[in-house]
Design a protein around this motif. Structure first.
Motif, PDB file in Angstrom:
ATOM      1  N   CYS A   3     -14.235  18.123  32.182  1.00  0.00           N
ATOM      2  CA  CYS A   3     -13.634  19.247  33.682  1.00  0.00           C
ATOM      3  C   CYS A   3     -12.681  20.431  33.939  1.00  0.00           C
ATOM      4  O   CYS A   3     -12.327  19.903  32.931  1.00  0.00           O
ATOM      5  CB  CYS A   3     -13.130  17.858  34.514  1.00  0.00           C
ATOM      6  N   ALA A   5     -10.638  20.946  35.563  1.00  0.00           N
ATOM      7  CA  ALA A   5      -9.290  20.812  36.612  1.00  0.00           C
ATOM      8  C   ALA A   5      -8.724  20.387  35.988  1.00  0.00           C
ATOM      9  O   ALA A   5      -7.181  20.428  35.005  1.00  0.00           O
ATOM     10  CB  ALA A   5      -9.754  20.024  37.688  1.00  0.00           C
ATOM     11  N   CYS A   6      -8.881  18.878  35.515  1.00  0.00           N
ATOM     12  CA  CYS A   6      -7.877  17.948  34.376  1.00  0.00           C
ATOM     13  C   CYS A   6      -8.133  17.739  33.232  1.00  0.00           C
ATOM     14  O   CYS A   6      -7.386  17.156  32.570  1.00  0.00           O
ATOM     15  CB  CYS A   6      -8.337  16.573  35.358  1.00  0.00           C
ATOM     16  N   TRP A   7      -9.793  18.458  32.621  1.00  0.00           N
ATOM     17  CA  TRP A   7      -9.747  18.719  31.300  1.00  0.00           C
ATOM     18  C   TRP A   7     -10.195  17.515  30.732  1.00  0.00           C
ATOM     19  O   TRP A   7     -10.120  17.285  29.856  1.00  0.00           O
ATOM     20  CB  TRP A   7      -8.812  19.785  30.534  1.00  0.00           C
ATOM     21  N   ARG A   8     -10.290  16.447  31.040  1.00  0.00           N
ATOM     22  CA  ARG A   8     -10.874  15.113  31.127  1.00  0.00           C
ATOM     23  C   ARG A   8     -12.252  15.411  30.354  1.00  0.00           C
ATOM     24  O   ARG A   8     -12.982  15.844  31.299  1.00  0.00           O
ATOM     25  CB  ARG A   8     -11.084  13.869  31.700  1.00  0.00           C
ATOM     26  N   ASP A  27     -12.221  15.019  40.968  1.00  0.00           N
ATOM     27  CA  ASP A  27     -11.359  16.784  41.864  1.00  0.00           C
ATOM     28  C   ASP A  27     -12.266  16.946  42.626  1.00  0.00           C
ATOM     29  O   ASP A  27     -11.507  17.402  43.121  1.00  0.00           O
ATOM     30  CB  ASP A  27     -11.334  17.421  40.370  1.00  0.00           C
ATOM     31  N   LYS A  30     -11.186  15.176  45.885  1.00  0.00           N
ATOM     32  CA  LYS A  30      -9.729  15.783  45.952  1.00  0.00           C
ATOM     33  C   LYS A  30      -9.921  17.392  46.401  1.00  0.00           C
ATOM     34  O   LYS A  30      -8.825  17.405  47.788  1.00  0.00           O
ATOM     35  CB  LYS A  30      -9.042  15.974  44.611  1.00  0.00           C
TER      36      LYS A  30
END
Length: 145
Positions: A3, A5-8, A27, A30
């Protein structure tokens, strides 16, 4: 894939934006519920500009029988370019993290260095004072003699 945005690590479904970024469903939700701006490039996003994608497509989904080679090559080119841009974003993220860690370590080392310099300066001043006192004592002893 991760991702942007969150890098998961992305598993199953993800959301692709028209600005070329990949988001986890959390995300993306959100973003749509807040300001609707892409966290990477700040492009204003709406639900119509975000498309769900399967990060692990099966063989049935991959069937492209009967499609002209030009269309296949164009599609393959876009896929490869998207993949490369995702890897580039991930490398930038990792580099920024490493730079931040290095900057933090350098600041810590600078603080320790400044502390040691201050200690040396204090010791130097004490030695100077001691030398002056000893010179005064030698001068007094010479006068007494």
């Amino acid at each position: 894939m991760r991702c942007n945005a969150c890098w998961r690590e992305l598993q199953g479904r993800a959301i692709s934006t028209t600005c070329g970024h990949l988001l986890c469903t959390e995300d993306a939700s959100k973003i749509l519920s807040n300001d609707g701006a892409c966290p990477i490039c700040d492009q204003v996003l709406s639900k119509s500009l975000m498309k769900p994608v399967d990060t692990n497509p099966n063989e049935e989904w991959m069937a492209m029988a009967g499609i002209s080679p030009q269309i296949l090559m164009k599609s393959a080119y876009r896929s490869v370019m998207f993949y490369i841009s995702q890897r580039d974003l991930e490398m930038q993220y990792k580099m920024n993290r490493v730079v931040a860690q290095c900057r933090q370590k350098c600041e810590g080392m600078q603080a320790k260095f400044n502390e040691k310099i201050e200690q040396v300066h204090t010791a130097y001043q004490k030695m100077g004072t001691t030398c002056q006192m000893m010179e005064q004592e030698v001068e007094n002893l010479t006068k007494d003699k």
